[in-house]
Design a protein around this motif. Sequence first.
Motif, PDB file in Angstrom:
ATOM      1  N   ALA A 139       0.826  -1.205   0.000  1.00  0.00           N
ATOM      2  CA  ALA A 139       0.000   0.000   0.000  1.00  0.00           C
ATOM      3  C   ALA A 139       0.865   1.261   0.000  1.00  0.00           C
ATOM      4  O   ALA A 139       1.756   1.421   0.837  1.00  0.00           O
ATOM      5  N   VAL A 140       0.573   2.153  -0.946  1.00  0.00           N
ATOM      6  CA  VAL A 140       1.301   3.412  -1.027  1.00  0.00           C
ATOM      7  C   VAL A 140       1.087   4.214   0.261  1.00  0.00           C
ATOM      8  O   VAL A 140       2.020   4.856   0.768  1.00  0.00           O
ATOM      9  N   ALA A 141      -0.118   4.155   0.805  1.00  0.00           N
ATOM     10  CA  ALA A 141      -0.390   4.896   2.045  1.00  0.00           C
ATOM     11  C   ALA A 141       0.484   4.402   3.192  1.00  0.00           C
ATOM     12  O   ALA A 141       0.896   5.180   4.056  1.00  0.00           O
ATOM     13  N   GLY A 142       0.776   3.100   3.207  1.00  0.00           N
ATOM     14  CA  GLY A 142       1.662   2.560   4.240  1.00  0.00           C
ATOM     15  C   GLY A 142       3.083   3.048   4.063  1.00  0.00           C
ATOM     16  O   GLY A 142       3.779   3.353   5.041  1.00  0.00           O
ATOM     17  N   ILE A 143       3.540   3.122   2.795  1.00  0.00           N
ATOM     18  CA  ILE A 143       4.877   3.647   2.523  1.00  0.00           C
ATOM     19  C   ILE A 143       4.954   5.116   2.924  1.00  0.00           C
ATOM     20  O   ILE A 143       5.922   5.565   3.558  1.00  0.00           O
ATOM     21  N   GLU A 144       3.920   5.889   2.557  1.00  0.00           N
ATOM     22  CA  GLU A 144       3.894   7.310   2.889  1.00  0.00           C
ATOM     23  C   GLU A 144       3.872   7.518   4.402  1.00  0.00           C
ATOM     24  O   GLU A 144       4.494   8.463   4.917  1.00  0.00           O
ATOM     25  N   ARG A 145       3.183   6.650   5.105  1.00  0.00           N
ATOM     26  CA  ARG A 145       3.132   6.761   6.566  1.00  0.00           C
ATOM     27  C   ARG A 145       4.522   6.577   7.170  1.00  0.00           C
ATOM     28  O   ARG A 145       4.890   7.258   8.134  1.00  0.00           O
ATOM     29  N   ARG A 146       5.293   5.672   6.596  1.00  0.00           N
ATOM     30  CA  ARG A 146       6.658   5.456   7.082  1.00  0.00           C
ATOM     31  C   ARG A 146       7.573   6.619   6.693  1.00  0.00           C
ATOM     32  O   ARG A 146       8.487   6.977   7.440  1.00  0.00           O
ATOM     33  N   LEU A 147       7.356   7.188   5.504  1.00  0.00           N
ATOM     34  CA  LEU A 147       8.186   8.311   5.052  1.00  0.00           C
ATOM     35  C   LEU A 147       7.852   9.607   5.782  1.00  0.00           C
ATOM     36  O   LEU A 147       8.704  10.487   5.930  1.00  0.00           O
ATOM     37  N   GLY A 148       6.603   9.738   6.175  1.00  0.00           N
ATOM     38  CA  GLY A 148       6.169  10.961   6.840  1.00  0.00           C
ATOM     39  C   GLY A 148       5.715  12.047   5.880  1.00  0.00           C
ATOM     40  O   GLY A 148       5.513  13.192   6.283  1.00  0.00           O
ATOM     41  N   HIS A 149       5.554  11.694   4.595  1.00  0.00           N
ATOM     42  CA  HIS A 149       5.068  12.670   3.617  1.00  0.00           C
ATOM     43  C   HIS A 149       4.462  11.922   2.428  1.00  0.00           C
ATOM     44  O   HIS A 149       4.682  10.715   2.251  1.00  0.00           O
ATOM     45  N   SER A 150       3.720  12.645   1.604  1.00  0.00           N
ATOM     46  CA  SER A 150       3.075  12.051   0.444  1.00  0.00           C
ATOM     47  C   SER A 150       4.076  11.865  -0.690  1.00  0.00           C
ATOM     48  O   SER A 150       5.083  12.572  -0.775  1.00  0.00           O
ATOM     49  N   LEU A 151       3.780  10.931  -1.560  1.00  0.00           N
ATOM     50  CA  LEU A 151       4.573  10.700  -2.760  1.00  0.00           C
ATOM     51  C   LEU A 151       3.896  11.385  -3.947  1.00  0.00           C
ATOM     52  O   LEU A 151       2.671  11.567  -3.945  1.00  0.00           O
ATOM     53  N   PRO A 152       4.661  11.770  -4.946  1.00  0.00           N
ATOM     54  CA  PRO A 152       4.045  12.380  -6.123  1.00  0.00           C
ATOM     55  C   PRO A 152       3.192  11.360  -6.885  1.00  0.00           C
ATOM     56  O   PRO A 152       3.417  10.149  -6.795  1.00  0.00           O
ATOM     57  N   VAL A 153       2.236  11.874  -7.644  1.00  0.00           N
ATOM     58  CA  VAL A 153       1.377  11.004  -8.451  1.00  0.00           C
ATOM     59  C   VAL A 153       2.174  10.520  -9.660  1.00  0.00           C
ATOM     60  O   VAL A 153       2.810  11.310 -10.359  1.00  0.00           O
ATOM     61  N   PRO A 154       2.193   9.199  -9.915  1.00  0.00           N
ATOM     62  CA  PRO A 154       2.944   8.705 -11.081  1.00  0.00           C
ATOM     63  C   PRO A 154       2.265   9.108 -12.394  1.00  0.00           C
ATOM     64  O   PRO A 154       1.044   9.303 -12.415  1.00  0.00           O
ATOM     65  N   PRO A 155       3.075   9.290 -13.456  1.00  0.00           N
ATOM     66  CA  PRO A 155       4.519   9.059 -13.535  1.00  0.00           C
ATOM     67  C   PRO A 155       5.311  10.199 -12.892  1.00  0.00           C
ATOM     68  O   PRO A 155       4.987  11.366 -13.067  1.00  0.00           O
ATOM     69  N   ALA A 156       6.352   9.826 -12.152  1.00  0.00           N
ATOM     70  CA  ALA A 156       7.162  10.822 -11.448  1.00  0.00           C
ATOM     71  C   ALA A 156       8.526  10.220 -11.140  1.00  0.00           C
ATOM     72  O   ALA A 156       8.712   9.004 -11.170  1.00  0.00           O
ATOM     73  N   THR A 157       9.481  11.096 -10.827  1.00  0.00           N
ATOM     74  CA  THR A 157      10.840  10.670 -10.492  1.00  0.00           C
ATOM     75  C   THR A 157      11.196  11.184  -9.108  1.00  0.00           C
ATOM     76  O   THR A 157      10.956  12.358  -8.787  1.00  0.00           O
ATOM     77  N   LEU A 158      11.768  10.302  -8.277  1.00  0.00           N
ATOM     78  CA  LEU A 158      12.194  10.680  -6.936  1.00  0.00           C
ATOM     79  C   LEU A 158      13.683  11.042  -6.957  1.00  0.00           C
ATOM     80  O   LEU A 158      14.462  10.464  -7.716  1.00  0.00           O
ATOM     81  N   ASP A 159      14.063  12.008  -6.133  1.00  0.00           N
ATOM     82  CA  ASP A 159      15.480  12.347  -6.043  1.00  0.00           C
ATOM     83  C   ASP A 159      16.219  11.207  -5.353  1.00  0.00           C
ATOM     84  O   ASP A 159      15.601  10.348  -4.719  1.00  0.00           O
TER      85      ASP A 159
END
Length: 506
Positions: free
Chosen positions: A83-103
């Motif tokens: 779940a993306v929401a679970g990943i975001e909860r661990r990161l402490g912030h939202s992820l961009p909507v795909p398609p996207a590139t992370l630093d």
Amino acid sequence: MSDPITVHLGTGTPREQFLAFYRDDEPNLDQFRLSYPDYEPGDLVAWIVPGDVPAVLNIEEFDVHSPDTLVVDSAGWNIRGVAVAGIERRLGHSLPVPPATLDPVTSQLFLDAAAAEESDPTPWYLIDTTGCADGDQGMARHSWECAACHQRFDHLPLLQARAALQQHHGSELFGSSMVLCASCHAMVHDPFSGGLSELIMAHRPACTRCECHTVMHLEYGMPPGPVPGIAFTGCVVLLNNPSDAVNRHCLTCDNTWFEDDTVVGADGTITGKVGRHTATVSTRVMVPALLSQYLRSPTYQRGSAYAIGRWSKWVGHIPGVSDVLQSLPESLKCDDAAQLIDRIAHDNPAAAFVVAMIWGHHGSGYGPYRTAQILTGEHKPIGAELSPSVVDRLVRSMWIARDEGAVEGYRYLNNAGAIPRLGSDFFTTWLFFVTARGDSTSADAAPILDALVIRWLRENIGMRIRPGQTEDYNRYLTQLKNWGDSYHRTPAEVEERIFSIIHGHG
């Protein structure tokens, strides 16, 4: 110091075709489109499936060498989704909507969070957006029964029963709310779940016209309230012969028909309703004719060809593996693999697992890469160290399966001992070899269960097996035992014959 990793977020539409692209042998991809940003060879891409619970299906590496191939060997799709929401909860912030590139910094944090979430998923109620988690869990439960699986809880103490049953907000089809057991409720909220309709209807016979499973049961009478999956048609039957009355309605194509309400039990007996009369029939599911022929004949083991260079490239650096690889024959037969694994599993479990995967992948191109990811726990596994946690779980699963049986070994690897990227199709391959104890025909050997066997059972006897469900594996094992007993064959031998039929081996 390793080079920085860049992770891209990609997606695909439509959703069902995106899932079919990974899990079906012959998917319908007429409208399928992948979306991903510009990339450099060697970058990673996390494929995110859209839906009510967006989830990571797979993380792959963009191909370095071939302009005609998008990604290097696939690691295989995650059957439950991360779940993306679970990943975001661990990161402490939202992820961009795909398609996207992370630093690069966020990319590494994303990979760490995704691996942690895959290994130990965040409970659905902590990331729920439907409102179920905030519902009144003290609602009236006059039936004390799960509306999906029909398990009853009225035999439990009151407080324990209340904790086991939860309110679900329902759907347009089944009403505004209903009571589900905690297990079914969690499945409804799984990222790749088809929702309540799929959960309730998944095991029903397909529509006689369109073969969909969106089938409502029609019954006569006037109950005090709605019953999920059942439509009541009143109290009057105008037909002289009740068996002429329709009792099924397909919600997909509007087809109606009459069908006996028979259910095949785990022991092969058939029970159920015929019309409005209950009947129990002392019979078992007949062995399909072709399988019967194969069970009467001796088996001929074909060897699995494999590319020693590819396996050495991806897993040869792991201690104890290279020497074992060099000792293997050019074509690996099941008995040879079973005997070798039995000799080395105790002292060299990683190499034993590699041998099992070489045989299990039958020469597939992605096998070495996938196996390396499993053993190291890394997205880029070349040169990565062997994961002690993975080795510990493989060894524990071996002893559990040997001491307590195949089903308990399955239960462990499917739950507390789950290993990231090791799905039930390949962990049953591992369980098969470690329980065979050098004899591939052993009565104790855990039969392999993969998507092809699941499909064969569905198409030939109408048996519905869900991957990643321990009780379904238990039903599968019982069915194979019932069939094998009549021919003095073990469950593993029956599975081997089914495999031969699927692949046209005479």
